[in-house]
Scaffold this active site. Structure first.
Site, PDB file in Angstrom:
ATOM      1  N   HIS A  30      43.167  46.325  29.849  1.00  0.00           N
ATOM      2  CA  HIS A  30      43.961  44.384  29.423  1.00  0.00           C
ATOM      3  C   HIS A  30      43.203  43.875  28.734  1.00  0.00           C
ATOM      4  O   HIS A  30      43.745  43.277  28.233  1.00  0.00           O
ATOM      5  CB  HIS A  30      45.029  44.112  30.101  1.00  0.00           C
ATOM      6  CG  HIS A  30      46.217  45.324  30.939  1.00  0.00           C
ATOM      7  ND1 HIS A  30      47.448  44.908  31.228  1.00  0.00           N
ATOM      8  CD2 HIS A  30      46.607  46.977  29.901  1.00  0.00           C
ATOM      9  CE1 HIS A  30      47.922  45.749  31.732  1.00  0.00           C
ATOM     10  NE2 HIS A  30      47.912  47.149  30.478  1.00  0.00           N
ATOM     11  N   ASN A  31      42.012  43.954  29.395  1.00  0.00           N
ATOM     12  CA  ASN A  31      40.975  42.680  29.435  1.00  0.00           C
ATOM     13  C   ASN A  31      40.388  42.201  28.276  1.00  0.00           C
ATOM     14  O   ASN A  31      38.963  41.620  28.167  1.00  0.00           O
ATOM     15  CB  ASN A  31      41.453  41.226  30.787  1.00  0.00           C
ATOM     16  CG  ASN A  31      42.500  41.486  31.348  1.00  0.00           C
ATOM     17  OD1 ASN A  31      42.381  42.071  32.104  1.00  0.00           O
ATOM     18  ND2 ASN A  31      42.842  40.778  30.697  1.00  0.00           N
TER      19      ASN A  31
ATOM     20  N   GLU B 122      28.915  33.978  39.953  1.00  0.00           N
ATOM     21  CA  GLU B 122      28.594  34.746  39.088  1.00  0.00           C
ATOM     22  C   GLU B 122      29.889  34.940  38.090  1.00  0.00           C
ATOM     23  O   GLU B 122      29.517  34.951  36.958  1.00  0.00           O
ATOM     24  CB  GLU B 122      28.075  36.252  39.716  1.00  0.00           C
ATOM     25  CG  GLU B 122      27.120  35.952  40.851  1.00  0.00           C
ATOM     26  CD  GLU B 122      27.734  35.723  42.239  1.00  0.00           C
ATOM     27  OE1 GLU B 122      26.351  35.276  42.793  1.00  0.00           O
ATOM     28  OE2 GLU B 122      28.491  36.045  42.177  1.00  0.00           O
TER      29      GLU B 122
ATOM     30  N   ARG C 252      49.097  44.439  22.241  1.00  0.00           N
ATOM     31  CA  ARG C 252      49.342  43.670  22.815  1.00  0.00           C
ATOM     32  C   ARG C 252      48.982  42.857  22.958  1.00  0.00           C
ATOM     33  O   ARG C 252      49.206  41.784  23.229  1.00  0.00           O
ATOM     34  CB  ARG C 252      50.224  43.847  23.691  1.00  0.00           C
ATOM     35  CG  ARG C 252      50.410  43.772  24.996  1.00  0.00           C
ATOM     36  CD  ARG C 252      52.132  44.174  25.800  1.00  0.00           C
ATOM     37  NE  ARG C 252      51.732  44.176  27.288  1.00  0.00           N
ATOM     38  CZ  ARG C 252      50.970  45.218  27.843  1.00  0.00           C
ATOM     39  NH1 ARG C 252      51.285  46.751  27.049  1.00  0.00           N
ATOM     40  NH2 ARG C 252      51.413  45.515  29.359  1.00  0.00           N
TER      41      ARG C 252
END
Length: 142
Positions: A98-99, A71, A132
């Site tokens: 973070h993503n 998936e 960042r």
């Protein structure tokens, strides 16, 4: 929040429970199937979830299967989707921080129901950290 959800047969039970959980929190949920535990091919139900997120028809997407691997792979084929396969609360938190994960994949055979709901709640409640991480997200989205 508008949330698209989809599963194969092996994620169907959790899909139904997560759908109720999300609507109970006040979210607008669109279900792309599957609609039973009868064996199906997961891309048929997962790709529309990813496409809904990519085109802006949904702000987030939830995809489910037995392991969640196929998936996640299917969802990540759609440009603009950042699908994270999560197995605990920490992986969900980091996927957002973070993503900037806009889709989450869960494996019904990999986590218990209580943990699955905690993962979903954490993923919904955690903001993207930015900083960042922005440059890295831009690299993914090109």
């Amino acid at each position: 929040m508008k949330i698209a959800i989809g599963s194969d047969h092996a994620g169907y039970q959790y899909k139904e429970k997560i759908k109720l959980f999300l609507t109970g929190l006040g979210h607008d949920v669109t279900d792309y199937g599957a609609y039973s535990e009868e064996s199906v091919d997961y891309p048929v139900f997962i790709r529309p979830v990813a496409e809904a997120v990519a085109r802006g028809g949904a702000e987030r997407g939830v995809v489910l299967g037995g392991s969640g691997n196929g998936e996640a792979m299917t969802a990540n084929r759609v440009k603009g989707v950042r699908c994270a396969l999560c197995w605990n609360v920490e992986s969900a938190r980091l996927a957002r921080e973070h993503n900037d994960a806009n889709v989450i994949s869960l494996g019904q055979r990999m986590v218990d129901e209580k943990t699955a709901l905690e993962i979903i709640r954490t993923w919904l409640d955690t903001p993207f950290e930015g900083g960042r991480h922005i440059q890295r997200i831009r690299m993914l989205d090109t």
